[in-house]
Write a protein that holds these residues in place. Structure first.
Motif, PDB file in Angstrom:
ATOM      1  N   UNK A  44       1.020   8.168   4.155  1.00 34.07           N
ATOM      2  CA  UNK A  44       1.954   8.505   3.086  1.00 34.07           C
ATOM      3  C   UNK A  44       2.106  10.067   3.021  1.00 34.07           C
ATOM      4  N   UNK A  45       1.181  10.801   3.714  1.00 36.60           N
ATOM      5  CA  UNK A  45       1.201  12.172   3.506  1.00 36.60           C
ATOM      6  C   UNK A  45       2.500  12.647   4.621  1.00 36.60           C
ATOM      7  N   UNK A  46       2.853  11.511   5.481  1.00 36.13           N
ATOM      8  CA  UNK A  46       4.065  12.108   6.355  1.00 36.13           C
ATOM      9  C   UNK A  46       5.242  11.153   6.164  1.00 36.13           C
ATOM     10  N   UNK A  47       5.170  10.210   5.558  1.00 34.22           N
ATOM     11  CA  UNK A  47       6.266   9.193   5.109  1.00 34.22           C
ATOM     12  C   UNK A  47       6.641   9.173   3.872  1.00 34.22           C
ATOM     13  N   UNK A  48       7.827   9.847   3.529  1.00 35.78           N
ATOM     14  CA  UNK A  48       8.521   9.752   2.249  1.00 35.78           C
ATOM     15  C   UNK A  48       9.763   9.198   2.275  1.00 35.78           C
ATOM     16  N   UNK A  49      10.374   8.471   1.389  1.00 37.02           N
ATOM     17  CA  UNK A  49       9.522   7.748   0.280  1.00 37.02           C
ATOM     18  C   UNK A  49       8.693   6.908   0.898  1.00 37.02           C
ATOM     19  N   UNK A  50       7.382   6.690   0.039  1.00 36.70           N
ATOM     20  CA  UNK A  50       6.301   5.757   0.183  1.00 36.70           C
ATOM     21  C   UNK A  50       6.522   4.533   0.409  1.00 36.70           C
ATOM     22  N   UNK A  51       6.306   3.878   1.583  1.00 40.79           N
ATOM     23  CA  UNK A  51       6.573   2.535   1.728  1.00 40.79           C
ATOM     24  C   UNK A  51       5.188   1.675   2.363  1.00 40.79           C
ATOM     25  N   UNK A  52       5.237   0.453   2.179  1.00 42.69           N
ATOM     26  CA  UNK A  52       4.150  -0.240   2.659  1.00 42.69           C
ATOM     27  C   UNK A  52       4.393  -0.376   4.112  1.00 42.69           C
ATOM     28  N   UNK A  53       3.258   0.052   4.965  1.00 48.48           N
ATOM     29  CA  UNK A  53       3.282  -0.439   6.477  1.00 48.48           C
ATOM     30  C   UNK A  53       3.468  -1.639   7.107  1.00 48.48           C
ATOM     31  N   UNK A  54       3.205  -2.789   6.140  1.00 45.27           N
ATOM     32  CA  UNK A  54       3.336  -4.024   6.596  1.00 45.27           C
ATOM     33  C   UNK A  54       4.521  -4.781   6.079  1.00 45.27           C
ATOM     34  N   UNK A  55       4.906  -4.660   4.838  1.00 42.89           N
ATOM     35  CA  UNK A  55       6.195  -5.360   4.284  1.00 42.89           C
ATOM     36  C   UNK A  55       7.364  -4.231   3.811  1.00 42.89           C
ATOM     37  N   UNK A  56       7.138  -3.155   4.353  1.00 44.43           N
ATOM     38  CA  UNK A  56       7.923  -2.229   4.185  1.00 44.43           C
ATOM     39  C   UNK A  56       8.655  -1.917   2.652  1.00 44.43           C
ATOM     40  N   UNK A  57       7.875  -2.428   1.612  1.00 43.23           N
ATOM     41  CA  UNK A  57       8.191  -2.097   0.356  1.00 43.23           C
ATOM     42  C   UNK A  57       8.231  -0.657  -0.038  1.00 43.23           C
ATOM     43  N   UNK A  58       9.132  -0.109  -0.841  1.00 40.48           N
ATOM     44  CA  UNK A  58       9.256   1.239  -0.929  1.00 40.48           C
ATOM     45  C   UNK A  58       8.870   1.692  -2.280  1.00 40.48           C
ATOM     46  N   UNK A  59       8.026   2.544  -2.677  1.00 41.45           N
ATOM     47  CA  UNK A  59       7.479   3.128  -3.851  1.00 41.45           C
ATOM     48  C   UNK A  59       8.080   4.537  -4.015  1.00 41.45           C
ATOM     49  N   UNK A  60       8.693   4.528  -5.314  1.00 40.44           N
ATOM     50  CA  UNK A  60       9.376   6.071  -5.273  1.00 40.44           C
ATOM     51  C   UNK A  60       8.680   7.039  -5.845  1.00 40.44           C
ATOM     52  N   UNK A  61       7.391   6.342  -6.506  1.00 35.02           N
ATOM     53  CA  UNK A  61       6.413   7.124  -7.280  1.00 35.02           C
ATOM     54  C   UNK A  61       5.127   6.923  -6.380  1.00 35.02           C
ATOM     55  N   UNK A  62       4.319   7.710  -5.900  1.00 34.75           N
ATOM     56  CA  UNK A  62       3.293   7.510  -5.096  1.00 34.75           C
ATOM     57  C   UNK A  62       2.320   6.704  -5.886  1.00 34.75           C
ATOM     58  N   UNK A  63       1.817   5.372  -5.368  1.00 35.59           N
ATOM     59  CA  UNK A  63       0.785   4.537  -6.015  1.00 35.59           C
ATOM     60  C   UNK A  63      -0.452   5.505  -6.187  1.00 35.59           C
ATOM     61  N   UNK A  64      -1.143   5.024  -7.243  1.00 40.43           N
ATOM     62  CA  UNK A  64      -2.605   5.682  -7.260  1.00 40.43           C
ATOM     63  C   UNK A  64      -3.582   4.747  -6.534  1.00 40.43           C
ATOM     64  N   UNK A  65      -4.425   5.099  -5.864  1.00 39.72           N
ATOM     65  CA  UNK A  65      -5.449   4.170  -4.823  1.00 39.72           C
ATOM     66  C   UNK A  65      -6.751   4.320  -5.446  1.00 39.72           C
ATOM     67  N   UNK A  66      -7.262   2.712  -5.585  1.00 43.85           N
ATOM     68  CA  UNK A  66      -8.436   2.602  -5.965  1.00 43.85           C
ATOM     69  C   UNK A  66      -9.152   1.499  -5.177  1.00 43.85           C
ATOM     70  N   UNK A  67     -10.450   1.875  -4.918  1.00 43.90           N
ATOM     71  CA  UNK A  67     -11.168   0.846  -3.749  1.00 43.90           C
ATOM     72  C   UNK A  67     -11.261  -0.540  -4.317  1.00 43.90           C
ATOM     73  N   UNK A  68     -11.002  -1.364  -3.179  1.00 43.32           N
ATOM     74  CA  UNK A  68     -11.163  -2.930  -3.609  1.00 43.32           C
ATOM     75  C   UNK A  68     -12.674  -3.335  -3.218  1.00 43.32           C
ATOM     76  N   UNK A  69     -13.406  -3.283  -4.223  1.00 42.69           N
ATOM     77  CA  UNK A  69     -14.816  -3.711  -4.192  1.00 42.69           C
ATOM     78  C   UNK A  69     -14.995  -4.911  -3.701  1.00 42.69           C
ATOM     79  N   UNK A  70     -14.198  -5.947  -3.885  1.00 48.17           N
ATOM     80  CA  UNK A  70     -14.488  -7.246  -3.324  1.00 48.17           C
ATOM     81  C   UNK A  70     -14.400  -7.079  -1.770  1.00 48.17           C
TER      82      UNK A  70
END
Length: 538
Positions: A44-70
């Motif tokens: 995401x640092x080099x790709x704007x707007x932010x999108x999912x590398x897998x499904x290509x869904x675009x996020x106009x606001x950079x999502x907040x990241x949290x570790x998935x403990x499971x």
């Protein structure tokens, strides 16, 4: 919980789709896909707007990241199990089904090997705690005594075999028995020594390979040098032969031209006289046919006087003599060849002198009548036999002596002064020569010698002897031996000339330099033989 969770995900589901490795700090983005926190952050640092590398869904606001403990726990479990999978050469757990994990211990009672998980009963249950555990090994049954079904933990030195405790009270009761570890340490030390010896042997052979390669390089250098020198010499000789041949032909042709020119002059003069004589002959003939008496007599008076002619009876063309023409041409060629030979001998002498060795005479081999100098460099006849031990090495009939030094490989060279002597013998002899009684000098008997007798008779003791014709009387003789080549050569040092060479010799023993000053002969042969220092020719 952890085990159940790890079973819910496949290996592919534990891999980040960006780095294609097991998740590190996995995070889930709003579309539900998971990535390593570092991987999606860099993406995401080099790709704007932010999108999912897998499904290509675009996020106009950079999502907040949290570790998935499971997923993090599942990935850790997967990474842990992956690290402990048995690799080729490692002992696998015999209880694991499917993917075999690496065994941590082997049980000498159960005769099985266990991974960390399956080893737990042996660490917790009282009945299994008493079992003997060892570092994981294969073929556990081979470590048990086939007769008593007990652990092989002793070594019988008498029978050189591994045994159990029960064997010491039955088949090996009186034998020399030690703990397996003690014998192991001893054998290990022996193997260490053997290993060191093998490494030393390998190193020696590597050095020998380098030595052989170096020898081949030196041989090639010698071969190239000899080839260049040979080509140079033969080029000079070829040019000299062609030049002498051309000069010979030119000389002969010039003589022939002179002969032809002289003959042409004579023929021209003769033809001129013939012409004059024919003219006079016509006049005489016409006058002789006249019937007028007065005219004939008056004409005879006025008839021209006969032209002067040469007395050709003393003139001749003799074939020119070519005696000595070819001889002189060949003589000049011989002189050129002699100069080239001298250059070659000088070069050869210079090379063999590189193999010079320092020799001293061995008094234990000297005939009782010989006198050796204190430094062991000179020998002469004393005409009186000394009282010395008659040891096997000593000559008892021939007034001879050997050098202390012997040679059984390589090349060696030395020089001996023979100035002022009328008789002497020099060369090399093998170690096993007969030193008692009368000796016949020949290669068949182990002697490679040349000699001088009666001031001017030089011979090579080749069996039969070969008479040597020398232009000069040597005052210092060089002796060169190439053991492997089977070569013994003798040189006149001052003349830089080869005296004689023994070739095709087969040496299988040590060779010793041999010296025989011969008898004094009423003082005529009183000069000593002297081992001289080698002054390398320039």
């Amino acid at each position: 919980m952890s085990a159940a969770a790890s079973c819910l995900l496949t290996e592919d589901q534990c891999l980040c789709s960006i780095c294609l490795d097991v998740f590190t700090d996995p995070v889930t983005i709003p579309c539900g896909h998971n990535f390593c926190k570092t991987c999606i952050t860099k993406h995401w640092d080099v790709n704007v707007p932010y999108h999912c590398p897998n499904c290509k869904k675009v996020f106009y606001t950079r999502p907040e990241l949290q570790v998935n403990t499971f997923i993090s726990e599942v990935a850790a479990q997967f990474r842990h199990s992956e690290q402990h999978v048995s690799k080729p050469g490692e002992v696998p757990c015999e209880i694991c089904t499917g993917t075999k994990l690496k065994a941590l211990k082997s049980c000498l009672v159960c005769l099985e090997s266990y991974c960390e998980t399956h080893l737990q009963p042996h660490l917790t249950k009282s009945g299994l705690k008493r079992h003997q555990l060892i570092d994981p090994v294969e073929d556990l049954e081979g470590r048990m005594c086939p007769k008593h079904d007990k652990l092989l933990e002793l070594f019988c030195k008498t029978d050189q075999m591994c045994i159990c405790m029960l064997c010491t009270i039955s088949d090996h009761k009186t034998h020399d028995v030690v703990p397996l570890k003690e014998e192991y340490e001893g054998k290990k030390a022996e193997l260490g020594e053997t290993y060191a010896e093998i490494q030393e042997m390998i190193q020696k052979r590597r050095l020998k390979i380098e030595e052989i390669k170096h020898s081949v390089e030196l041989s090639k250098e010698d071969a190239d040098r000899e080839t260049a020198e040979g080509v140079q010499v033969f080029t000079v000789l070829k040019e000299s032969v062609e030049r002498s041949q051309a000069e010979l032909i030119d000389t002969i042709k010039e003589k022939q031209r002179k002969t032809e020119k002289q003959a042409e002059g004579f023929i021209k003069e003769l033809e001129q006289e013939i012409s004059e004589l024919k003219k006079r002959s016509t006049e005489v003939e016409q006058l002789s046919q006249s019937k007028d008496h007065l005219h004939l007599l008056q004409s005879c008076t006025s008839l021209n006087a006969a032209p002067p002619t040469r007395d050709w009876t003393k003139v001749s063309i003799r074939p020119l003599s070519y005696d000595g023409t070819v001889v002189r041409a060949v003589s000049q060629l011989e002189e050129t060849l002699s100069k080239q030979m001298n250059k070659l001998f000088e070069a050869e002498l210079k090379r063999v002198q590189q193999s010079a060795v320092d020799l001293t005479l061995d008094p234990d081999t000297a005939h009782p009548q010989l006198i050796l100098s204190d430094d062991g460099k000179q020998v002469n006849d004393s005409e009186v036999k000394k009282n010395v031990p008659d040891n096997p090495e000593r000559f008892d009939c021939c007034v001879s002596v050997l050098a202390k030094q012997s040679f059984s490989s390589g090349r060696f060279y030395y020089e001996v002064q023979v100035k002022g002597k009328t008789d002497w013998t020099l060369g090399v002899a093998r170690e096993s020569i007969n030193r008692k009684g009368s000796i016949t000098l020949s290669p068949q008997n182990g002697y490679w010698m040349i000699l001088l007798r009666n001031e001017n008779k030089y011979k090579a003791c080749a069996g039969p002897s070969v008479r040597l014709s020398l232009k000069f009387r040597p005052e210092k003789v060089g002796v060169f031996v190439d053991y492997e080549e089977g070569l013994v050569s003798f040189y006149d040092i001052d003349a830089a000339a080869l005296i004689y060479t023994f070739t095709g010799c087969c040496f299988t023993e040590k060779l010793y330099p041999y010296f025989c000053p011969m008898l004094k002969n009423a003082g005529k042969n009183s000069a000593p033989l002297i081992i001289s220092p080698v002054n390398h020719t320039e």
